[in-house]
Design a protein around this motif. Structure first.
Motif, mmCIF file in Angstrom:
data_model
loop_
_atom_site.group_PDB
_atom_site.id
_atom_site.type_symbol
_atom_site.label_atom_id
_atom_site.label_comp_id
_atom_site.label_asym_id
_atom_site.label_seq_id
_atom_site.Cartn_x
_atom_site.Cartn_y
_atom_site.Cartn_z
ATOM 1 N N PRO A 99 0.795 -1.238 0.000
ATOM 2 C CA PRO A 99 0.000 0.000 0.000
ATOM 3 C C PRO A 99 0.827 1.288 0.000
ATOM 4 C CG PRO A 99 -0.992 -1.597 1.474
ATOM 5 C CD PRO A 99 0.335 -2.174 1.037
ATOM 6 N N SER A 100 2.066 1.228 0.487
ATOM 7 C CA SER A 100 2.910 2.432 0.486
ATOM 8 C C SER A 100 3.641 2.621 -0.837
ATOM 9 C CB SER A 100 3.933 2.366 1.623
ATOM 10 O OG SER A 100 4.946 1.415 1.323
ATOM 11 N N GLY A 101 3.526 1.641 -1.748
ATOM 12 C CA GLY A 101 4.208 1.712 -3.030
ATOM 13 C C GLY A 101 5.553 1.011 -3.056
ATOM 14 N N ALA A 102 5.957 0.441 -1.920
ATOM 15 C CA ALA A 102 7.228 -0.282 -1.856
ATOM 16 C C ALA A 102 7.105 -1.627 -2.576
ATOM 17 C CB ALA A 102 7.638 -0.504 -0.409
ATOM 18 N N LEU B 27 -5.595 -13.475 -5.269
ATOM 19 C CA LEU B 27 -4.626 -14.045 -4.333
ATOM 20 C C LEU B 27 -3.614 -12.984 -3.901
ATOM 21 C CD1 LEU B 27 -3.304 -16.518 -2.929
ATOM 22 C CD2 LEU B 27 -1.986 -16.831 -5.028
ATOM 23 N N LEU B 28 -3.120 -12.205 -4.845
ATOM 24 C CA LEU B 28 -2.171 -11.143 -4.520
ATOM 25 C C LEU B 28 -2.794 -10.139 -3.551
ATOM 26 C CD1 LEU B 28 -0.722 -10.505 -8.092
ATOM 27 C CD2 LEU B 28 0.427 -11.693 -6.206
ATOM 28 N N LEU B 29 -4.011 -9.738 -3.819
ATOM 29 C CA LEU B 29 -4.704 -8.782 -2.956
ATOM 30 C C LEU B 29 -4.882 -9.345 -1.547
ATOM 31 C CD1 LEU B 29 -6.076 -5.998 -2.858
ATOM 32 C CD2 LEU B 29 -8.188 -7.112 -3.605
ATOM 33 N N GLU B 30 -5.283 -10.603 -1.449
ATOM 34 C CA GLU B 30 -5.452 -11.256 -0.146
ATOM 35 C C GLU B 30 -4.152 -11.301 0.644
ATOM 36 O OE1 GLU B 30 -6.936 -15.145 -1.040
ATOM 37 O OE2 GLU B 30 -8.927 -14.396 -1.610
ATOM 38 N N ARG B 31 -3.035 -11.333 -0.051
ATOM 39 C CA ARG B 31 -1.728 -11.453 0.603
ATOM 40 C C ARG B 31 -1.009 -10.117 0.759
ATOM 41 N NH1 ARG B 31 0.306 -17.340 -1.613
ATOM 42 N NH2 ARG B 31 -1.528 -18.444 -0.838
ATOM 43 N N GLY B 32 -1.739 -9.023 0.590
ATOM 44 C CA GLY B 32 -1.196 -7.720 0.922
ATOM 45 C C GLY B 32 -0.638 -6.898 -0.223
ATOM 46 N N VAL B 33 -0.731 -7.407 -1.443
ATOM 47 C CA VAL B 33 -0.277 -6.622 -2.590
ATOM 48 C C VAL B 33 -1.391 -5.643 -2.948
ATOM 49 C CG1 VAL B 33 0.442 -6.705 -5.009
ATOM 50 C CG2 VAL B 33 1.171 -8.507 -3.428
ATOM 51 N N ALA B 34 -1.041 -4.357 -3.024
ATOM 52 C CA ALA B 34 -2.053 -3.334 -3.289
ATOM 53 C C ALA B 34 -2.070 -2.894 -4.743
ATOM 54 C CB ALA B 34 -1.816 -2.123 -2.391
ATOM 55 N N THR B 35 -0.888 -2.794 -5.345
ATOM 56 C CA THR B 35 -0.774 -2.337 -6.723
ATOM 57 C C THR B 35 0.264 -3.161 -7.466
ATOM 58 O OG1 THR B 35 0.880 -0.655 -6.152
ATOM 59 C CG2 THR B 35 -1.418 0.060 -6.176
ATOM 60 N N VAL B 36 0.190 -3.102 -8.787
ATOM 61 C CA VAL B 36 1.168 -3.774 -9.643
ATOM 62 C C VAL B 36 1.562 -2.827 -10.772
ATOM 63 C CG1 VAL B 36 0.360 -6.125 -9.159
ATOM 64 C CG2 VAL B 36 -0.660 -4.843 -11.042
ATOM 65 N N THR B 37 2.781 -3.015 -11.259
ATOM 66 C CA THR B 37 3.268 -2.242 -12.392
ATOM 67 C C THR B 37 3.831 -3.218 -13.410
ATOM 68 O OG1 THR B 37 3.779 -0.343 -10.990
ATOM 69 C CG2 THR B 37 4.885 -0.436 -13.131
ATOM 70 N N LEU B 38 3.460 -3.027 -14.675
ATOM 71 C CA LEU B 38 3.899 -3.909 -15.752
ATOM 72 C C LEU B 38 5.161 -3.357 -16.407
ATOM 73 C CD1 LEU B 38 3.303 -6.428 -17.497
ATOM 74 C CD2 LEU B 38 1.997 -4.918 -19.015
ATOM 75 N N MET C 194 -1.108 0.054 -10.850
ATOM 76 C CA MET C 194 -2.521 -0.229 -11.055
ATOM 77 C C MET C 194 -3.032 -0.922 -9.793
ATOM 78 S SD MET C 194 -4.282 -2.570 -14.034
ATOM 79 C CE MET C 194 -3.478 -4.085 -13.538
ATOM 80 N N GLY C 195 -4.069 -0.361 -9.195
ATOM 81 C CA GLY C 195 -4.650 -0.923 -7.973
ATOM 82 C C GLY C 195 -5.350 -2.240 -8.235
ATOM 83 N N LEU C 196 -5.268 -3.142 -7.268
ATOM 84 C CA LEU C 196 -5.931 -4.433 -7.391
ATOM 85 C C LEU C 196 -7.313 -4.449 -6.729
ATOM 86 C CD1 LEU C 196 -2.961 -6.884 -6.679
ATOM 87 C CD2 LEU C 196 -3.875 -6.123 -8.888
ATOM 88 N N ALA C 197 -7.553 -3.534 -5.797
ATOM 89 C CA ALA C 197 -8.831 -3.507 -5.089
ATOM 90 C C ALA C 197 -9.908 -2.885 -5.971
ATOM 91 C CB ALA C 197 -8.703 -2.710 -3.798
ATOM 92 N N ALA C 198 -11.101 -3.431 -5.871
ATOM 93 C CA ALA C 198 -12.246 -2.866 -6.604
ATOM 94 C C ALA C 198 -12.598 -1.522 -5.970
ATOM 95 C CB ALA C 198 -13.432 -3.802 -6.536
#
Length: 70
Positions: free
Chosen positions: A10-13, A43-54, A65-69
């Motif tokens: 969530p902090s972008g780290a 699964l990523l969201l459940e395990r604490g991943v908030a965003t992803v970058t390609l 890009m946020g994973l949460a709806a």
């Protein structure tokens, strides 16, 4: 080039994929990389991943890009 996702908290780290129990697949194209995310985002969201970058090699394609709806 190799397409892959960088996982972020969530902090972008950056999140080490092993720390959340996933193996990131490196794909040959954008479509395969996006399909992988489509199969694993919950699964990523459940395990604490908030965003992803390609990335395509060293080049950032899009994100974070946020994973949460919303």
């Amino acid at each position: 080039m190799s397409w892959y996702w960088r996982l972020e908290d969530p902090s972008g780290a950056e999140v080490d994929p092993a720390s959340v129990g996933v193996v990131l697949a490196e794909s040959d194209n954008q479509g395969d990389a996006e399909s992988w995310l489509g199969e694993h985002w919950r699964l990523l969201l459940e395990r604490g991943v908030a965003t992803v970058t390609l990335f395509d090699g060293d080049s950032e394609v899009y994100g974070p890009m946020g994973l949460a709806a919303t």
